[in-house]
Design an enzyme around this catalytic site. Structure first.
Site, PDB file in Angstrom:
ATOM      1  N   HIS A 119     -44.872  90.792 124.502  1.00  0.00           N
ATOM      2  CA  HIS A 119     -45.012  92.171 124.017  1.00  0.00           C
ATOM      3  C   HIS A 119     -44.646  92.136 122.538  1.00  0.00           C
ATOM      4  O   HIS A 119     -44.289  91.078 122.009  1.00  0.00           O
ATOM      5  CB  HIS A 119     -44.138  93.129 124.824  1.00  0.00           C
ATOM      6  CG  HIS A 119     -42.663  92.851 124.754  1.00  0.00           C
ATOM      7  ND1 HIS A 119     -42.104  91.670 125.203  1.00  0.00           N
ATOM      8  CD2 HIS A 119     -41.624  93.593 124.272  1.00  0.00           C
ATOM      9  CE1 HIS A 119     -40.792  91.708 125.023  1.00  0.00           C
ATOM     10  NE2 HIS A 119     -40.475  92.858 124.442  1.00  0.00           N
ATOM     11  N   HIS A 163     -42.233  94.009 120.770  1.00  0.00           N
ATOM     12  CA  HIS A 163     -40.946  94.423 120.216  1.00  0.00           C
ATOM     13  C   HIS A 163     -40.608  93.452 119.090  1.00  0.00           C
ATOM     14  O   HIS A 163     -40.976  92.261 119.142  1.00  0.00           O
ATOM     15  CB  HIS A 163     -39.859  94.423 121.295  1.00  0.00           C
ATOM     16  CG  HIS A 163     -39.883  95.662 122.139  1.00  0.00           C
ATOM     17  ND1 HIS A 163     -39.404  95.700 123.429  1.00  0.00           N
ATOM     18  CD2 HIS A 163     -40.347  96.923 121.866  1.00  0.00           C
ATOM     19  CE1 HIS A 163     -39.546  96.923 123.915  1.00  0.00           C
ATOM     20  NE2 HIS A 163     -40.124  97.676 122.996  1.00  0.00           N
ATOM     21  N   ASP A 167     -38.199  91.716 118.116  1.00  0.00           N
ATOM     22  CA  ASP A 167     -37.526  90.428 118.342  1.00  0.00           C
ATOM     23  C   ASP A 167     -38.459  89.368 118.920  1.00  0.00           C
ATOM     24  O   ASP A 167     -38.076  88.210 119.065  1.00  0.00           O
ATOM     25  CB  ASP A 167     -36.288  90.607 119.249  1.00  0.00           C
ATOM     26  CG  ASP A 167     -36.611  91.242 120.588  1.00  0.00           C
ATOM     27  OD1 ASP A 167     -37.437  92.176 120.633  1.00  0.00           O
ATOM     28  OD2 ASP A 167     -36.040  90.813 121.605  1.00  0.00           O
ATOM     29  N   HIS A 168     -39.720  89.774 119.220  1.00  0.00           N
ATOM     30  CA  HIS A 168     -40.677  88.800 119.767  1.00  0.00           C
ATOM     31  C   HIS A 168     -41.788  88.457 118.786  1.00  0.00           C
ATOM     32  O   HIS A 168     -42.562  87.547 119.031  1.00  0.00           O
ATOM     33  CB  HIS A 168     -41.263  89.322 121.081  1.00  0.00           C
ATOM     34  CG  HIS A 168     -40.228  89.421 122.157  1.00  0.00           C
ATOM     35  ND1 HIS A 168     -40.148  88.540 123.213  1.00  0.00           N
ATOM     36  CD2 HIS A 168     -39.178  90.279 122.290  1.00  0.00           C
ATOM     37  CE1 HIS A 168     -39.111  88.857 123.962  1.00  0.00           C
ATOM     38  NE2 HIS A 168     -38.505  89.911 123.431  1.00  0.00           N
ATOM     39  N   ASP A 180     -39.865  90.347 128.357  1.00  0.00           N
ATOM     40  CA  ASP A 180     -38.734  91.064 128.915  1.00  0.00           C
ATOM     41  C   ASP A 180     -39.239  91.941 130.075  1.00  0.00           C
ATOM     42  O   ASP A 180     -40.391  92.342 130.056  1.00  0.00           O
ATOM     43  CB  ASP A 180     -38.109  91.984 127.864  1.00  0.00           C
ATOM     44  CG  ASP A 180     -37.765  91.264 126.562  1.00  0.00           C
ATOM     45  OD1 ASP A 180     -37.636  90.040 126.556  1.00  0.00           O
ATOM     46  OD2 ASP A 180     -37.644  91.962 125.547  1.00  0.00           O
TER      47      ASP A 180
END
Ligand code: ZN
Ligand code: ZN
Length: 341
Positions: free
Chosen positions: A57, A59, A61-62, A240
């Site tokens: 995804h 977000h 942090d990815h 996640d």
């Protein structure tokens, strides 16, 4: 054949997964997510050779380390440039490509293919360095029934997860290896030769018999007597997601017997409220999934930065109470045998 993997990034920081799959003839490289500082830990030649980039995804942090990947590969013509991700992949990645000024690359044709994975279809499009990625070309919509890639040596599957938004989990599987049982071969008094390639192929209707040493053999009969099939290795990446009983049952089926499960364990066992509110797993939920799926080994990633280093070991021990074959990535240097400080 073998699968080699490296978790990228540190505990409490952004993480990603880098996989090398060796077929004997070739090495395939896959990157799953690209958080801050993750791609930079790979050598330049390694980054340039990544065959597929998969996003769970988007977000921050990815994806915040995506530029380190793109900096090295944006003009790559040595191999196709292929990225996969959740339904918004087309929009997010196209915007990302256009987030730079490209006046010096005019006329350099380099296609970047984006695959947006919807529940029942894959939307495939591409943008071209030659026009500074201005145009998005939608090429086609493909049916999706769980498998993204089905190659002779391996397959890659995707599963939709609930993270408040759609998140995608991935499974890389080597195809089973077929070997010839040399003892059975000797007991039949047969010599190895090119004919073994014939019986290693799947059975076909009306196959001619095989003549060897003055004797006649049925190809299918030889297959049953001589071939041994050993399962290939496999690795799953889940980050996640929010867990439910229904999802755990479904994922356990999909991950059944995986050699390695690399899975988020963002929160400690008792922080279920935080896990639900933020659509993440607790240590115990990751462990229960690994147990129910019967995976060989569970590798924990994506720890919340709310925990201090002295809690990392406690979190690992919560997991090991349910599923003992669990660890952190090796380079984190947090061993299960260590005492809790
Ligand atoms: Zn997330
Ligand atoms: Zn995350």
């Amino acid at each position: 054949m073998s699968i080699e993997y490296h978790v990228l990034g540190l505990p409490g920081r952004d993480n990603a997964l880098f996989v090398r799959l060796h077929t004997g003839q070739a090495t395939h490289r896959f990157l799953f997510d690209s958080g801050q500082g993750c791609v930079d830990t790979l050598g330049r030649a390694e980054i340039q050779a990544i065959d597929h980039l998969f996003f769970s995804h988007f977000h921050i942090d990815h994806i915040s380390g995506f530029d380190a990947f793109f900096r090295t590969t944006y003009h790559r013509t040595s191999q196709p440039n292929v990225i996969w991700g959740p339904p918004e992949a087309t929009e997010v990645l196209h915007a990302r490509f256009r987030g730079f000024t490209w006046n010096l690359q005019e006329g350099m044709t380099v296609h970047w293919h984006i695959h947006a994975i919807h529940p029942d279809s894959i939307e495939r499009s591409y943008a071209d360095l030659a026009d500074g990625f201005t145009q998005l070309h939608l090429n086609r919509t493909l049916p999706f029934e769980g498998t993204l890639l089905d190659e002779p040596a391996f397959s890659i599957e995707a599963v939709h997860l609930d993270h408040g938004i759609v998140s995608i989990g991935y499974v890389v599987r080597e195809k089973p290896r077929v070997n010839v049982d040399t003892e059975a071969l000797a007991s039949l008094g047969l010599e190895p030769g090119p004919w073994l390639q014939i019986i290693k192929r799947p059975a076909a209707p009306h196959e001619p018999p095989l003549a060897m040493g003055g004797r006649i053999f049925d190809a299918n009969d030889l297959r049953q007597r001589l071939l041994q099939e050993t399962p290939g290795e496999s690795i799953a990446y889940l980050s996640d997601l929010l867990m439910t009983d229904e999802l755990r049952g479904r994922l356990a089926e999909r991950m059944r017997g995986c050699t390695t499960l690399v899975c988020e364990a963002t929160y400690r066992r008792d922080d279920t409220g935080l896990a639900e509110r933020n659509f993440h797993l607790t240590s115990k939920q990751a462990a229960e999934l690994a147990r129910d799926a019967g995976v060989g080994h569970l590798v924990l990633i994506h720890l919340s930065d709310r925990y201090k280093p002295d809690e990392w070991l406690a979190l690992l021990q919560e997991v090991r109470e349910v599923f003992p074959a669990a660890s952190y990535p090796e380079h984190w240097n947090i061993a299960a045998g260590d005492a809790i400080p």
